[in-house]
Enzyme design. Structure first.
Site, short mmCIF file in Angstrom:
data_model
loop_
_atom_site.label_atom_id
_atom_site.label_comp_id
_atom_site.label_asym_id
_atom_site.label_seq_id
_atom_site.Cartn_x
_atom_site.Cartn_y
_atom_site.Cartn_z
N ARG A 549 0.70 -1.18 0.18
CA ARG A 549 0.06 0.06 0.08
C ARG A 549 0.74 1.17 0.02
O ARG A 549 2.00 0.92 0.54
CB ARG A 549 -0.98 0.00 1.26
CG ARG A 549 -2.12 -0.63 0.98
CD ARG A 549 -2.97 -0.56 2.02
NE ARG A 549 -2.60 -1.87 3.18
CZ ARG A 549 -3.12 -2.15 4.15
NH1 ARG A 549 -4.27 -1.39 4.66
NH2 ARG A 549 -2.77 -3.12 4.92
N SER A 610 7.87 -5.17 6.60
CA SER A 610 7.66 -6.01 7.48
C SER A 610 8.57 -7.42 7.21
O SER A 610 8.15 -8.33 7.13
CB SER A 610 6.39 -6.43 7.47
OG SER A 610 5.49 -5.33 7.40
N ASP A 664 6.12 -3.92 10.80
CA ASP A 664 4.57 -3.67 11.00
C ASP A 664 4.15 -3.82 12.22
O ASP A 664 3.23 -3.33 12.62
CB ASP A 664 3.93 -4.87 10.12
CG ASP A 664 4.43 -6.26 10.34
OD1 ASP A 664 5.28 -6.45 11.00
OD2 ASP A 664 3.81 -6.92 9.39
C1 G6P Z 1 -0.88 -4.82 8.78
C2 G6P Z 1 0.29 -3.98 7.89
C3 G6P Z 1 0.62 -5.19 6.96
C4 G6P Z 1 1.20 -6.08 7.83
C5 G6P Z 1 -0.31 -6.88 8.03
C6 G6P Z 1 -0.27 -8.26 8.58
O1 G6P Z 1 -2.03 -4.14 8.79
O2 G6P Z 1 -0.61 -2.77 7.39
O3 G6P Z 1 1.92 -4.56 6.37
O4 G6P Z 1 2.15 -6.88 7.36
O5 G6P Z 1 -1.24 -6.03 8.87
O6 G6P Z 1 -1.26 -8.73 7.91
P1 G6P Z 1 -1.30 -9.71 6.62
O7 G6P Z 1 -2.22 -10.65 6.83
O8 G6P Z 1 -1.60 -8.71 5.50
O9 G6P Z 1 -0.13 -10.34 6.38
C1 BGC Z 2 8.70 -10.95 9.43
C2 BGC Z 2 8.47 -9.64 10.50
C3 BGC Z 2 7.28 -9.30 10.28
C4 BGC Z 2 6.11 -10.35 10.42
C5 BGC Z 2 4.72 -10.25 10.06
C6 BGC Z 2 7.85 -11.76 9.51
O1 BGC Z 2 7.90 -12.85 8.55
O2 BGC Z 2 9.96 -11.46 9.64
O3 BGC Z 2 9.27 -8.79 10.36
O4 BGC Z 2 6.78 -8.49 11.45
O5 BGC Z 2 6.49 -11.53 9.20
O6 BGC Z 2 4.29 -9.37 8.93
#
Ligand code: G6P
Ligand code: BGC
Ligand code: BGC
Length: 924
Positions: A549, A610, A664
Site C-alpha cells: 500500500r 515487514s 509492521d
Molecule cells: C498490517 C500491515 C501490513 C502487515 C499486515 C499483516 O495491517 O499494514 O503491512 O504486514 O497487517 O497482515 P497480513 O495478513 O496482510 O500479512
Molecule cells: C517478518 C516480520 C514481520 C512479520 C509479520 C515476519 O515474517 O520477519 O518482520 O513483522 O512477518 O508481518
C-alpha cells in the site's frame, strides 16, 4: 401386552361360562357375524385415503413440522448408502425387539463377495416377562449375559469383537452408534431407558458382565437391517418392510429433503416408524370396536394405533376379542367361553397362521380351540377361520396402503413417473402367514399401478444387513481413531505451553544481551509512543503483508485522516531482482502522487517494511533475511532505505524524504498507541507473525543509554530456529518447512501464520488420504498442489455459522470430491491446526507481558496489545483462543487486545511525525 387380568372376565366368574337367558336367536346370529366381520372390511377408497394421509404426514415430518405433530417420525438412521457387497469381517449381532419376547445373538461372517457366503450361527434366548417389564438395567444385563453365553458356546479366536445392535424400537439417532430410545413399543416397558442412549446402556452392561470385551459399533433398526441385507439383485433395494411383532418400514430418501440432517447430497435411510400413524379422518372409520378394546387394555393405550392393526403381537388378540364377543352372544361354541379364551394373549400369531392354512386349517382350528378349553363344532371352526381371514386380510391391506405411500414418496422425491424398486420384506407375519404377502402385493399393484415393485424376502431376519452396517461403522470408527492419533501432537496441554513460554522468555533475555538466541530482539529506535502533539501530512509505504500500500496520512489535532491505495506486486517481482522490486515500489509511489495531486511535493515518508532488519537508526535498516515468500536478489545485507533512495534516484521523477523505517509490529503498536497510551506491545498474525514491545533500555545491549525504553522488534517468527521447538514440531511441520523457500528458518512462524497453516492442513490431508481415511484414498492432483489450501479457507470452514454442506461445497470448489464424513474430518484437521497456532501465539504473548511486568517490578500489570493480520482478524476463534491462553499463562497480567483498524502504515506515519517533531524541536 398386559396379561394381569383377562379381558372381559367378570369377578366371580366360573371356570367356563355357558349360555344364559337373552342370547340371540339363530336368525340373529348370522347378522351378528356379518356385523363383526364387516368391521374388518376396508374399502379401496379408505385405503387410498390412508395412503394419502400417511404420505402427507411423512412429508411434514421430513420438513421438520412440529405443529401439529406429524404422526410418523421419519427418523434418520445414519445409513447413507445401500451395501456395496464388499464389506468383510466377522460381526456379532444382537437382536432385541423384533420378534416378541425373544432375543437373538448371531455371528455373521461377511466375505466381501456374493459367491462364497457363510451361514451365520445364531442362538435364541427367551426374555422372561419380568425382564420385559422390569428395570432397564436388568434387561441390558440379561442381553450381556446372553452374549456371553453365546460366545462361550461358540468360541472364537477373534479378540476384536464388533457388535451391531439390532434394536427395533423408535430411536433418535445422532450417529451410527448414538441412539436414544424415544418410547417402548410392543410388549416392552422397562424403566429408565426412554430418553437414554441404548448403545451406551448396552456397552455398560457388557462391561459389568466383564467376561468379553465387545465393541458396540452400530445400532440398527430391523427395517434397516432387512433392507441392507437384501440380496443384491438387478435393481436397488431401497425399501425395508417389517411385519413382525410390530410393523415399520424404512427407505432411501434424498438427504436434502430431510430437515433434521445437515446434508444436501446423496441419499439417507429414514425409518418411518409408521406404527404410530394415526389420523382421525383416515384411520378413525376403519377402527373396529375390537381395535378400541385392544388398545384400551394394551401397555400403551392411545399409542401405535396403526401397528395394533398389523403387528403380529396384536393379530391373535384381535381374533380372540372377536371370538369372545361371538361366544358371549351365543354365536360360537354354543355360547360357552373358557378362562383361557378370556385371558389376554391366549391366541397367538402362530395360531392364527395355522388356522388360516388352506389345507390343515380346519384341523388346526379344532385343536387350538380345544387347547383353549372349548368344545368347537364344525361350524365353529369354519367361523373362526373366517374371523382370522378378516383380521389378517385387513392387516395386509393396511400394510399395502402404507407401503403405497412410501412408494409414492419415492416416486415423488426421485421425480420419476414410473418407479422400479425392490422391497426387502421380513418378519413373522410375512413368513408364517400364508396369504399376507399375496394380499399385500395385489393391493400395492392396485394403489400404485405405476410402480414396478419386486418383493425380496429377507433370508436371515436382517442379521447380515446389520453386520454390513456394523462393518461400515467399524471402518468409520477405525478412521476416527487414526484421525485422533494424527492430530494428537497438535493438542498442546498446559505443561507444554508453559515450557514454550519459558523457552521464549529465555531466548528473549539472551537475544537482548546479544548472546546466541533464535530471537534477534532488534532495537527499533522508537523510544516513545505518540503524545498527540504531532501534526502534518506524511506519506507511508506498507510492504510485506497481503497487500502493498501507498498512503497519505494527514495528522491534525485530534484526528488522523488516511487515503490509501493498494498495489499488487507480482510474484516475478517479489522473487526477482532487488532493483526490479524497488523500481516497482517507486513506480507505485509516482502513480499515487499523480492520482492524489501530490506530484512535486516532498513529504516526509515512513516505510513499513515487514521483514527482519537490523536498524542502526530510525532511517537505516539492514535487511537480515527475507521471509514470507519474498526472495528478491541482492537485498539481504543491504540498507533498505538506501535501496529505496537509489530507486528514487534512478527514476529522477520524484523527490522523497525517507525519515523512518518501521516494522509492521511497531507500526501497529504506534497506531493503536495513538488512541490508548497503555498500548506497549504490537502483534501481527497474518501472512507472517511477529511481536514488538517496549523494553527497558538498560536491558538492551548495543544501544547507548540506560534510562527510558525502546521498542524491540522480537522477530519471533524465527523462534525455535535453534531447534528448541523440536519436540513440538510434527512431521507435517517438517514437510512444510522442507518445501518452503527458507528451510530451517522461521519455525515458529511456520506453525502459526497464515502463509503456512493451509499447507500444514494440506499435508495432514495427504497423509490421511494415503491411509485411506479420507477421500476414499484418492490423492487427487488438486490435493497435491502446493498452496491450494489457503488459510482463509480455515477461517471460513471453521466459522460456526457454516453448515457442513457449505464446508463440503468449499472443498468441492477446490476440486475435491468428498462425503460428509470427509468434510467433518477436514473440519477437525483445520480446528486442530489453528488451535495450536493460537495457543503458541498466546504462549509468546504471555512471555512478553510477564517480562514487562517483571521489568517494572509490578505485582499486577495492565497492558494493551495492538494487533493486526488477516488470520487474527478473520479467523472465527483465533483471537479468543489467544487471549484465553494468555489468561492462563500470565495470570498476573490483564491484557487488552486492540485490533488495529488502519494497518501499520498509519503507525509508520506517526513514527515519522514523532521524528519530525523531535527534529523540529531540536532546530527550535
Ligand atoms: C498490517 C500491515 C501490513 C502487515 C499486515 C499483516 O495491517 O499494514 O503491512 O504486514 O497487517 O497482515 P497480513 O495478513 O496482510 O500479512
Ligand atoms: C517478518 C516480520 C514481520 C512479520 C509479520 C515476519 O515474517 O520477519 O518482520 O513483522 O512477518 O508481518
Ligand atoms: C418399532 C419399530 C420396528 C417395528 C418392527 C415397532 O414397534 O417401533 O422400530 O421397526 O416395530 O419391529
Amino acid at each position: 401386552m398386559d396379561t394381569t387380568g383377562p379381558i372381559g372376565s367378570q369377578p366371580g366368574e366360573r371356570a367356563s361360562s355357558c349360555p344364559q337367558e337373552g342370547m340371540p336367536r339363530p336368525s340373529d346370529s348370522s347378522d351378528l357375524v356379518q356385523e363383526c366381520l364387516q368391521q374388518f372390511k376396508v374399502t379401496t377408497t379408505q385405503l387410498r385415503q390412508i395412503q394419502a394421509t400417511l404420505l402427507c404426514s411423512m412429508e411434514q415430518a421430513l420438513k421438520g413440522h412440529d405443529s401439529p405433530a406429524p404422526s410418523v417420525r421419519m427418523l434418520p438412521t445414519y445409513v447413507g448408502s445401500t451395501p456395496h457387497g464388499t464389506e468383510q469381517g466377522d460381526f456379532l449381532v444382537l437382536e432385541l425387539g423384533a420378534t416378541g419376547a425373544s432375543l437373538r445373538v448371531l455371528w455373521v461372517t461377511l466375505t466381501g463377495t456374493k459367491e462364497c457366503s457363510v451361514e451365520p450361527k445364531s442362538q435364541e434366548f427367551a426374555i422372561p416377562r419380568e425382564v420385559m417389564l422390569g428395570a432397564g438395567r436388568q434387561l441390558f444385563d440379561f442381553a450381556a449375559r446372553c452374549l456371553s453365553e453365546f460366545l462361550d458356546a461358540h468360541p472364537t479366536e477373534n479378540q476384536d469383537l464388533k457388535l451391531g445392535f439390532n434394536f427395533s424400537f423408535p430411536c433418535h439417532q445422532t450417529g451410527l452408534d448414538r441412539s436414544t430410545l424415544i418410547s417402548w413399543t410392543k410388549g416392552f416397558r422397562c424403566s429408565g431407558v426412554e430418553g437414554q442412549d441404548v448403545v451406551q446402556l448396552l456397552r455398560e452392561a457388557i462391561q459389568r458382565q466383564g467376561t468379553y470385551s465387545i465393541d458396540v459399533v452400530a445400532m440398527v433398526n430391523d427395517t434397516v437391517g432387512t433392507m441392507m441385507g437384501c440380496e443384491l439383485g438387478t435393481r436397488p433395494c431401497e425399501v425395508g418392510l417389517i411385519a413382525d411383532t410390530g410393523t415399520n418400514a424404512c427407505y432411501m430418501e434424498e438427504a436434502r429433503h430431510v430437515r433434521a440432517l445437515d446434508e444436501d447430497r446423496g441419499r439417507t435411510c429414514v425409518s418411518i416408524e409408521w406404527g404410530s400413524f394415526y389420523d382421525a379422518e383416515a384411520l378413525g372409520p376403519v377402527l373396529s370396536t375390537f381395535d378400541h378394546a385392544l388398545d384400551h387394555d394394551s401397555l400403551t393405550p392411545g399409542a401405535q394405533r396403526f401397528e395394533k392393526m398389523i403387528g403380529g403381537l396384536y393379530l391373535g388378540e384381535l381374533v380372540r376379542l372377536v371370538l369372545v364377543h361371538l361366544a358371549q352372544h351365543g354365536v360360537l361354541f354354543g355360547g360357552c367361553t373358557s378362562p383361557a379364551l378370556l385371558s389376554q394373549g391366549s391366541i397367538l400369531l402362530e395360531h392364527v397362521a395355522e388356522i388360516e392354512d388352506p389345507t390343515t386349517g380346519t384341523a388346526h382350528a379344532h385343536a387350538i380351540l380345544q387347547d383353549l378349553g372349548l368344545s368347537p363344532q364344525a361350524s365353529d371352526a369354519e367361523l373362526v377361520k373366517h374371523v382370522c381371514a378378516a383380521v389378517c386380510t385387513r392387516a395386509a391391506q393396511l400394510c399395502a396402503a402404507a407401503l403405497a405411500a412410501v412408494l409414492s414418496r419415492l416416486q415423488h422425491s426421485r421425480e420419476q413417473q414410473t418407479l422400479q424398486v425392490a422391497v426387502a420384506t421380513g418378519g413373522r407375519v410375512f413368513e408364517r402367514h400364508p396369504r399376507f404377502r399375496h394380499t399385500l402385493k395385489e393391493m400395492v399393484m392396485l394403489l400404485v399401478p405405476e410402480c414396478d415393485v419386486s418383493f425380496i424376502p429377507s433370508v436371515d431376519g436382517g442379521g447380515r444387513g446389520v453386520a454390513m452396517v456394523t462393518a461400515v461403522a467399524a471402518r468409520l470408527a477405525a478412521h476416527k481413531h487414526i484421525l485422533e492419533e494424527t492430530l494428537a501432537p497438535f493438542q498442546l496441554d498446559f505443561e507444554q505451553l508453559t515450557v514454550v513460554q519459558a523457552q521464549m522468555r529465555e531466548a528473549m533475555v539472551r537475544g537482548l544481551r546479544g548472546e546466541a538466541s533464535s530471537l534477534r530482539m532488534l532495537p527499533t529506535y522508537v523510544r516513545a509512543t505518540p503524545d498527540g502533539s504531532e501534526r502534518g501530512d506524511f506519506l507511508a509505504l506498507d510492504l510485506g503483508g497481503t497487500n502493498f500500500r501507498v498512503l497519505l496520512v494527514r495528522v491534525a489535532e485530534g484526528s488522523v485522516q488516511i487515503t490509501n491505495q493498494v498495489y499488487s506486486i507480482p510474484e516475478s517481482v517479489t522473487q526477482g531482482s532487488g532493483q526490479q522490486l524497488f523500481d516497482h515500489i517507486v513506480d507505485c509511489i509516482v502513480d499515487f502522487q499523480q492520482r492524489h495531486g501530490l506530484s512535486g511535493q516532498s513529504l516526509p515518508l515512513g516505510f513499513t517494511f515487514s521483514f527482519p532488519c537490523k536498524q542502526l537508526g530510525l532511517d537505516q535498516g539492514i535487511l537480515l533475511n527475507w521471509t514470507k515468500g519474498f526472495n528478491a536478489s541482492d537485498c539481504e545485507g543491504q540498507d533498505v532505505v538506501y535501496l529505496l533512495r537509489e530507486a528514487i534516484r534512478r527514476k529522477q521523477a520524484v523527490e522523497l524524504n525517507v525519515v523512518a523505517i518501521v516494522n509492521d509490529t511497531v507500526g501497529t503498536m504506534m497506531s493503536c498507541g495513538y488512541d490508548d497510551p497503555r498500548c506497549e506491545m504490537g502483534l501481527i498474525v497474518g501472512t507472517g507473525t511477529n511481536a514488538c514491545y517496549m523494553e527497558e533500555l538498560r536491558n538492551v545491549a548495543g544501544v547507548a543509554g540506560d534510562s527510558g525504553r525502546m521498542c524491540i522488534n522480537m522477530e519471533w517468527g524465527a523462534f525455535g530456529d535453534d531447534g528448541s521447538l523440536g519436540l513440538l514440531s510434527t512431521c507435517f511441520d517438517a514437510s512444510v518447512d522442507q518445501a518452503s523457500i527458507n528451510p530451517g528458518k522461521q519455525r515458529f512462524e511456520k506453525m502459526i501464520s497464515g502463509m503456512y497453516l493451509g499447507e500444514i492442513v494440506r499435508h495432514i490431508l495427504l497423509h490421511l488420504t494415503s491411509l485411506g481415511v479420507l477421500f476414499r484414498g484418492q490423492k487427487t492432483q488438486c490435493l497435491q498442489t502446493r498452496d491450494i489450501f489457503k488459510t482463509k479457507f480455515l477461517s471460513v470452514i471453521e466459522s460456526d455459522s457454516l453448515a457442513l454442506r457449505q464446508v463440503r461445497a468449499i472443498l468441492e470448489d477446490l476440486g475435491l470430491t468428498l462425503t460428509s464424513d470427509d468434510a467433518l474430518m477436514v473440519l477437525e484437521v483445520c480446528q486442530a491446526v489453528s488451535r495450536r497456532a493460537a495457543q503458541l501465539c498466546g504462549a509468546g504473548v504471555a512471555a512478553v507481558v510477564e517480562k514487562i511486568r517483571e521489568n517494572r517490578g509490578l505485582q499486577e500489570l495492565s497492558v494493551s496489545v495492538g494487533v493486526d493480520g488477516t488470520l487474527y482478524k478473520l479467523h472465527p476463534h483465533f483471537s479468543r483462543l489467544v487471549s484465553a491462553t494468555v489468561r492462563k499463562l500470565a495470570p498476573h497480567c490483564t491484557v487488552t487486545f486492540l485490533q488495529s483498524e488502519d494497518g501499520s502504515g498509519k503507525g509508520a506515519a506517526l513514527v515519522t511525525a514523532v521524528a519530525c517533531r523531535l527534529v523540529q524541536r531540536a532546530r527550535d
